[in-house]
Design a protein around this motif. Structure first.
Motif, short mmCIF file in Angstrom:
data_model
loop_
_atom_site.label_atom_id
_atom_site.label_comp_id
_atom_site.label_asym_id
_atom_site.label_seq_id
_atom_site.Cartn_x
_atom_site.Cartn_y
_atom_site.Cartn_z
N ALA A 1 1.24 -0.79 -0.13
CA ALA A 1 -0.31 0.35 0.31
C ALA A 1 0.81 1.41 0.06
O ALA A 1 0.25 2.07 -0.26
N LYS A 2 1.68 1.07 0.56
CA LYS A 2 3.26 2.50 0.91
C LYS A 2 3.52 2.75 -0.67
O LYS A 2 3.60 3.48 -0.83
N GLU A 3 4.04 1.47 -1.13
CA GLU A 3 4.23 1.92 -2.29
C GLU A 3 3.69 1.80 -3.94
O GLU A 3 3.98 3.06 -4.43
N LEU A 4 1.87 1.76 -3.57
CA LEU A 4 0.97 2.46 -3.84
C LEU A 4 0.66 3.79 -4.92
O LEU A 4 0.72 4.25 -4.92
N ALA A 5 1.40 4.55 -2.62
CA ALA A 5 -0.07 5.83 -2.57
C ALA A 5 2.21 6.42 -3.31
O ALA A 5 0.46 7.44 -3.73
N ALA A 6 2.77 6.28 -3.00
CA ALA A 6 3.84 6.51 -3.89
C ALA A 6 4.03 6.84 -5.34
O ALA A 6 3.20 7.81 -6.13
N LYS A 7 3.38 5.89 -6.27
CA LYS A 7 3.22 5.35 -7.36
C LYS A 7 2.01 3.97 -7.68
O LYS A 7 2.27 2.91 -7.92
N PRO A 8 1.34 4.54 -8.82
CA PRO A 8 1.05 3.24 -9.75
C PRO A 8 1.35 2.06 -10.02
O PRO A 8 2.35 3.05 -10.72
N THR A 9 1.21 1.49 -10.37
CA THR A 9 1.30 0.57 -11.35
C THR A 9 0.92 -0.70 -12.25
O THR A 9 -1.06 -0.52 -12.14
N GLN A 10 1.28 -1.32 -13.24
CA GLN A 10 0.50 -1.41 -14.50
C GLN A 10 0.95 -2.66 -14.79
O GLN A 10 2.41 -2.79 -15.23
N GLY B 1 -5.81 -6.16 -18.25
CA GLY B 1 -4.71 -5.40 -17.57
C GLY B 1 -4.98 -5.33 -16.10
O GLY B 1 -5.66 -5.74 -15.92
N CYS B 2 -3.90 -5.41 -15.88
CA CYS B 2 -3.73 -5.24 -14.15
C CYS B 2 -3.00 -3.48 -13.11
O CYS B 2 -2.05 -3.56 -14.06
N PHE B 3 -4.34 -2.60 -13.20
CA PHE B 3 -3.87 -1.32 -12.47
C PHE B 3 -3.73 -1.31 -11.63
O PHE B 3 -5.00 -1.99 -10.58
N ALA B 4 -3.48 -0.85 -10.29
CA ALA B 4 -3.17 -0.52 -9.03
C ALA B 4 -2.88 0.45 -8.50
O ALA B 4 -1.45 1.18 -9.61
N PHE C 1 -6.11 0.89 -0.85
CA PHE C 1 -5.35 0.73 -2.67
C PHE C 1 -6.06 -0.37 -3.46
O PHE C 1 -7.19 -0.68 -2.55
N GLU C 2 -6.35 0.28 -4.62
CA GLU C 2 -7.10 -0.42 -5.21
C GLU C 2 -6.35 -1.55 -5.92
O GLU C 2 -5.54 -1.20 -7.14
N SER C 3 -7.42 -2.66 -6.48
CA SER C 3 -6.19 -3.19 -7.96
C SER C 3 -7.38 -3.67 -9.13
O SER C 3 -8.79 -3.34 -8.43
N THR C 4 -7.59 -2.94 -10.47
CA THR C 4 -8.53 -3.34 -11.21
C THR C 4 -8.12 -4.23 -12.64
O THR C 4 -7.17 -4.09 -12.86
N LEU C 5 -8.65 -5.09 -12.33
CA LEU C 5 -8.96 -6.24 -13.48
C LEU C 5 -9.76 -4.99 -15.18
O LEU C 5 -11.10 -5.00 -14.79
N VAL C 6 -8.44 -5.51 -16.11
CA VAL C 6 -9.63 -4.23 -17.15
C VAL C 6 -9.43 -5.69 -18.66
O VAL C 6 -8.52 -6.07 -18.47
N PHE C 7 -10.36 -5.55 -19.06
CA PHE C 7 -10.64 -6.59 -20.01
C PHE C 7 -10.48 -5.69 -21.14
O PHE C 7 -10.42 -4.66 -21.47
N PRO C 8 -10.16 -6.87 -22.03
CA PRO C 8 -10.03 -5.52 -23.53
C PRO C 8 -10.79 -5.49 -23.88
O PRO C 8 -11.62 -5.97 -23.94
N ALA C 9 -11.03 -4.52 -25.39
CA ALA C 9 -11.60 -3.31 -25.47
C ALA C 9 -12.44 -4.24 -27.04
O ALA C 9 -11.72 -5.09 -27.50
#
Length: 333
Positions: free
Chosen positions: A78-87, A118-121, A131-139
């Protein structure tokens, strides 16, 4: 909107802490609609709680974001994600979620679709620790009147290996949720092939005695009996070496400056008494993978979380608050 009809369906599998989530989209407009589905899962780690391990204090396992892609589990605190999101993006992305050492909250798309997910956090700035983790389906594009359906499995429960693997059967492919189980750092994690049958045996013992602490004792005794042959050989060899120590000291005193002669005389002495100088440590080395697997098993078993043993011990995954068991083990050893 009136132009896009969205219908969600849920099929619950309570025996596996899982549910099947389906999202059906229908284009009710007169033009082409391009859609991208995202499913967000949230986790929370108290920012004031300690996360760094300490030698003499207990640090509870933290919650963190997880993404299994490319055959590898990627995690972010959570600390890492507060500083920088990942994907992360990949056609072999298996699941996205929030995870704890003993619990998992994850969404897994149906495997084998041949599409890039896609995986975005990210951390939520308005509430530290969330923190939020999002599963993104293809368009995909929907022509007027077309309907498309996206399905996934959602798991929300303890990391019980049997349940995690059952999700793959429900899904029709390997969801890789079992990769979330923490078998410990290397080299302990190298011996998962031993740890898994040990975990199954631990469950068998629990079904007999109905107490996880007693089941651990039975498992330890079983492992000790299985390694008794090598333990016996090691101790016999060390005992023999100790008896030869006076003669070894005589050899060193007789040829103090001739290391080569010392080695020759020592080897002759070993042959005479039929002793292998490596006989003490080699059997112990052979047992190391077994004991590492046992340690890995006990560290990974979510069944032990908040499981009572006896008296003052109410959680087998937490340390003994009064240090009674560590002291007793030290004295017994």
């Amino acid at each position: 909107s009136a132009e896009l009809e969205v219908v969600k369906s849920f099929k619950v599998h309570p025996e596996t802490y899982a549910l099947e989530l389906g999202v059906q989209l229908t284009n009710r407009s007169a033009r082409v609609a391009e859609q991208r589905l995202g499913v967000s899962l949230f986790g929370y780690q108290d920012p004031s709680a300690p996360t760094d391990r300490a030698t003499f204090s207990y640090t509870p396992p933290p919650w963190e974001a997880g993404c299994y892609v490319g055959g590898e589990l990627k995690t972010d605190s959570a600390k890492e994600l507060a500083a920088k999101p990942t994907q992360h993006v990949g056609d072999d992305l298996r699941w996205v979620g929030a995870m704890h050492k003993y619990f998992l909250f994850a969404a897994a798309p149906k495997p084998g679709a041949g599409e890039a997910y896609g995986c975005f956090a990210r951390g939520i700035a308005e509430r530290p620790g969330l923190f939020e983790s999002t599963l993104v389906f293809p368009a995909w594009k929907l022509n007027p009147g077309d309907t498309a359906v996206r399905t996934m499995m959602v798991y929300a429960g303890p990391k019980l290996l049997d349940h995690l693997e059952q999700v793959s059967g429900l899904q029709g492919g390997d969801s890789a949720l079992s990769a979330s189980v923490d078998w410990g750092p290397r080299p302990m994690s190298w011996f998962v092939f031993l740890a898994r049958p040990m975990l199954s045996l631990l469950k068998v013992f629990h079904s007999w005695v109905m107490n996880w602490g007693l089941a651990i004792i039975l498992l330890t005794i079983t492992v000790k009996l299985l390694t008794l042959y090598w333990t016996n050989k090691s101790m016999r060899s060390m005992k023999g070496m100790s008896k030869l120590k006076p003669k070894l000291d005589e050899i060193r005193a007789k040829w103090p400056d001739d290391k080569q002669r010392q080695n020759v005389e020592m080897m002759n002495l070993y042959k005479t008494h039929d002793i292998n100088p490596l006989g003490g440590c080699l059997p112990m080395l052979l047992q190391m993978p077994v004991w590492m697997a046992l340690y890995s098993t006990l560290g990974a078993a979510a069944e032990l979380y908040q499981a009572p043993f006896v008296g003052w011990i109410h959680d087998l995954t937490a340390p003994d608050a009064f240090y009674v068991l560590p002291v007793a083990v030290t004295l017994l050893m």
